[in-house]
Design a protein around this motif. Structure first.
Motif, short mmCIF file in Angstrom:
data_model
loop_
_atom_site.label_atom_id
_atom_site.label_comp_id
_atom_site.label_asym_id
_atom_site.label_seq_id
_atom_site.Cartn_x
_atom_site.Cartn_y
_atom_site.Cartn_z
N ASN A 55 -52.41 -22.89 -10.02
CA ASN A 55 -51.62 -23.62 -9.02
C ASN A 55 -50.36 -22.81 -8.70
O ASN A 55 -49.47 -22.68 -9.53
CB ASN A 55 -51.26 -25.00 -9.59
N PRO A 56 -50.28 -22.23 -7.48
CA PRO A 56 -49.19 -21.30 -7.16
C PRO A 56 -47.82 -21.97 -7.05
O PRO A 56 -47.72 -23.18 -6.85
CB PRO A 56 -49.60 -20.74 -5.80
N ILE A 58 -43.73 -21.97 -5.36
CA ILE A 58 -43.01 -21.64 -4.13
C ILE A 58 -41.73 -20.90 -4.50
O ILE A 58 -40.99 -21.33 -5.39
CB ILE A 58 -42.69 -22.92 -3.34
N VAL A 93 -46.25 -19.65 4.05
CA VAL A 93 -47.06 -18.80 3.19
C VAL A 93 -47.36 -17.51 3.94
O VAL A 93 -47.88 -17.54 5.06
CB VAL A 93 -48.37 -19.51 2.77
N LEU A 108 -52.84 -15.22 -6.35
CA LEU A 108 -53.04 -15.04 -4.91
C LEU A 108 -52.25 -13.83 -4.41
O LEU A 108 -51.21 -13.47 -4.98
CB LEU A 108 -52.57 -16.28 -4.14
N THR A 110 -50.77 -13.96 -1.67
CA THR A 110 -49.81 -14.59 -0.74
C THR A 110 -48.73 -15.30 -1.53
O THR A 110 -48.91 -15.61 -2.71
CB THR A 110 -50.54 -15.62 0.14
N ILE A 111 -47.60 -15.55 -0.84
CA ILE A 111 -46.52 -16.29 -1.50
C ILE A 111 -45.91 -17.32 -0.54
O ILE A 111 -45.73 -17.02 0.66
CB ILE A 111 -45.43 -15.34 -2.06
N GLY A 112 -45.60 -18.49 -1.06
CA GLY A 112 -44.90 -19.52 -0.29
C GLY A 112 -43.40 -19.29 -0.43
O GLY A 112 -42.90 -19.06 -1.52
N PRO A 135 -41.81 -25.02 -8.83
CA PRO A 135 -42.62 -26.19 -8.49
C PRO A 135 -41.78 -27.43 -8.74
O PRO A 135 -40.62 -27.32 -9.16
CB PRO A 135 -43.77 -26.10 -9.50
N SER A 136 -42.32 -28.61 -8.49
CA SER A 136 -41.58 -29.83 -8.80
C SER A 136 -41.35 -29.93 -10.32
O SER A 136 -42.18 -29.49 -11.11
CB SER A 136 -42.36 -31.04 -8.29
N GLU A 173 -42.34 -33.65 -1.20
CA GLU A 173 -42.28 -32.19 -1.24
C GLU A 173 -42.35 -31.59 0.17
O GLU A 173 -42.77 -32.24 1.12
CB GLU A 173 -43.45 -31.65 -2.08
N VAL A 176 -46.02 -27.36 3.85
CA VAL A 176 -46.46 -25.98 3.58
C VAL A 176 -47.35 -25.51 4.73
O VAL A 176 -48.34 -26.17 5.06
CB VAL A 176 -47.24 -25.87 2.25
N LEU A 187 -51.00 -26.72 5.24
CA LEU A 187 -51.75 -26.95 4.00
C LEU A 187 -51.31 -28.23 3.31
O LEU A 187 -52.09 -28.87 2.62
CB LEU A 187 -51.54 -25.77 3.04
N SER A 217 -55.15 -22.83 -1.03
CA SER A 217 -54.06 -23.63 -1.62
C SER A 217 -54.61 -24.41 -2.81
O SER A 217 -54.79 -25.62 -2.74
CB SER A 217 -53.51 -24.58 -0.57
N GLY A 219 -53.61 -25.55 -5.47
CA GLY A 219 -52.87 -26.68 -6.02
C GLY A 219 -53.30 -28.00 -5.42
O GLY A 219 -53.14 -29.06 -6.03
P1 AMP Z 1 -45.29 -28.05 -6.16
O1 AMP Z 1 -45.85 -27.59 -7.42
O2 AMP Z 1 -45.30 -29.55 -6.14
O3 AMP Z 1 -43.99 -27.48 -5.78
O4 AMP Z 1 -46.30 -27.56 -5.04
C1 AMP Z 1 -46.51 -26.22 -4.71
C2 AMP Z 1 -47.67 -26.23 -3.76
O5 AMP Z 1 -47.44 -25.34 -2.67
C3 AMP Z 1 -48.97 -25.73 -4.38
O6 AMP Z 1 -49.61 -26.74 -5.09
C4 AMP Z 1 -49.75 -25.29 -3.14
O7 AMP Z 1 -50.39 -26.39 -2.54
C5 AMP Z 1 -48.66 -24.77 -2.22
N1 AMP Z 1 -48.53 -23.29 -2.30
C6 AMP Z 1 -47.61 -22.60 -2.97
N2 AMP Z 1 -47.82 -21.27 -2.85
C7 AMP Z 1 -48.90 -21.13 -2.09
C8 AMP Z 1 -49.66 -19.99 -1.64
N3 AMP Z 1 -49.33 -18.76 -1.92
N4 AMP Z 1 -50.74 -20.24 -0.89
C9 AMP Z 1 -51.09 -21.50 -0.58
N5 AMP Z 1 -50.45 -22.59 -0.99
C10 AMP Z 1 -49.37 -22.43 -1.74
#
Ligand code: AMP
Ligand code: MG
Length: 313
Positions: A55-56, A58, A93, A108, A110-112, A135-136, A173, A176, A187, A217, A219
């Motif tokens: 789970n990526p 941000i 992203v 991945l 890619t990066i958010g 993340p949260s 949240e 995205v 997403l 995505s 997560g």
């Molecule tokens: P949270 O953990 O609640 O902050 O959620 C972060 C969420 O952002 C992840 O569960 C993904 O759905 C989305 N996200 C973060 N980075 C990426 C990425 N590189 N590509 C796609 N989705 C991402």
């Protein structure tokens, strides 16, 4: 470990610079941060939250110039969104720079990236002097934390520090948007609605539930936002069955008696209160939480997304 509590962004940032993990407020929910380039620190986030490794995270920045530390390939669609909505509750992203470690992006390429609008978050990020992945700040699967007390309930003794701020203003949240394809795609819905996004990028697609996109995505496939109580989404207020061990949250006012009840004036207020309400219901030993449906426009789309996931969990 002992978890320090502070209202001083400098003191909190010192833990990040020392390789630690810190919870901090933003306008969406509280995040749990680490220096994006410190792999050992990023690993601690996954441990503390018990977050699945696929789970990526941000990356949060305090200044637009930090985008270049994270990506060398920001397409025109992302630029337009950044110009319009940064700072704010939007994550774009894009392709990651090679120096961003794969642990931060769950493998991945890619990066958010997001720049919060919240003053205390920005002071903290500025003092960190580096992009901070966050993340949260909850145990994975639980409702996201909208107060520092909710962070403490989940993570006391598991993280270095909590930067104490107010309850968060939005409560859900960030939106995205994946900007790596030919057409940008939402997403995860959030406070910046698809209608807002289409004003500047008209061709943007709403996430369709298509699993090939879900793989982009990961997560989104995990259990999310769930209180211990059972969550039931109802179309009509009258479908909520009254009782001392039942709770209700919505915009309409039910006629029955409930152990806990939250009647909100708008979808915005409902979004702001829902996660704290879930946690309050758990503390009160509520068995079932009835959540009234809202119209899926504006933040209503994001709220319904979270309610459906909470009900599925
Ligand atoms: P949270 O953990 O609640 O902050 O959620 C972060 C969420 O952002 C992840 O569960 C993904 O759905 C989305 N996200 C973060 N980075 C990426 C990425 N590189 N590509 C796609 N989705 C991402
Ligand atoms: Mg989360």
């Amino acid at each position: 470990m002992e978890t320090s509590l502070t209202t001083d962004p400098e003191e909190a940032a010192a833990f990040i610079r020392g390789g630690g993990i810190v919870a901090f407020p933003t306008e969406t929910v509280y995040g749990l941060g680490a220096n994006v380039f410190a792999e050992r620190a990023v690993a601690k986030i996954f441990e503390a939250k018990r977050r699945p490794a696929d789970n990526p995270l941000i990356a949060h920045i305090g200044d637009a110039s930090q985008i270049d530390e994270l990506s060398n390939d920001v397409p025109a669609s992302a630029r337009v969104l950044i110009d319009e909505f940064f700072p704010g509750p939007l994550t774009v992203v894009v392709k990651k720079a090679s120096r961003v470690p794969l642990i931060a992006t769950a493998g991945l390429e890619t990066i958010g990236i997001r720049m919060p609008r919240h003053d205390l978050a920005r002071a903290f990020l500025f003092a960190c002097g580096t992009p901070v992945v966050a993340p949260s700040a909850n145990i994975s699967g639980r409702p996201s934390p909208t107060t520092w007390q909710a962070v403490l309930d989940d993570l006391d003794g598991r993280i270095d520090c909590i930067l104490q701020g107010e309850a968060t203003a939005i409560g859900l949240e960030s939106t995205v948007v994946d900007c790596t394809g030919a057409v940008p795609c939402v997403l995860r819905p959030g406070a910046i609605s698809i209608e807002d996004l289409r004003r500047v990028v008209p061709e943007i697609e709403a996430f369709s539930g298509d699993t090939s996109k879900a793989a982009a995505s990961p997560g989104m496939l995990h259990k999310h936002y769930s209180p211990r109580a059972k969550v039931v989404v109802v179309n009509q207020v009258s479908e909520a069955a009254e009782g001392d061990e039942a709770a209700f949250i919505g915009i309409g006012e039910p006629s029955g008696r409930f152990g806990r009840m939250a009647v909100c004036r708008s979808a915005e207020e409902y979004a702001r209160r829902v996660f704290a309400f879930f946690r309050e219901c758990d503390q009160a030993g509520i068995g079932v939480i009835y959540c009234e449906c809202v119209e899926e426009t504006g933040i209503g789309r994001a709220l319904m997304d979270r309610l459906r996931r909470a009900a599925a969990g």
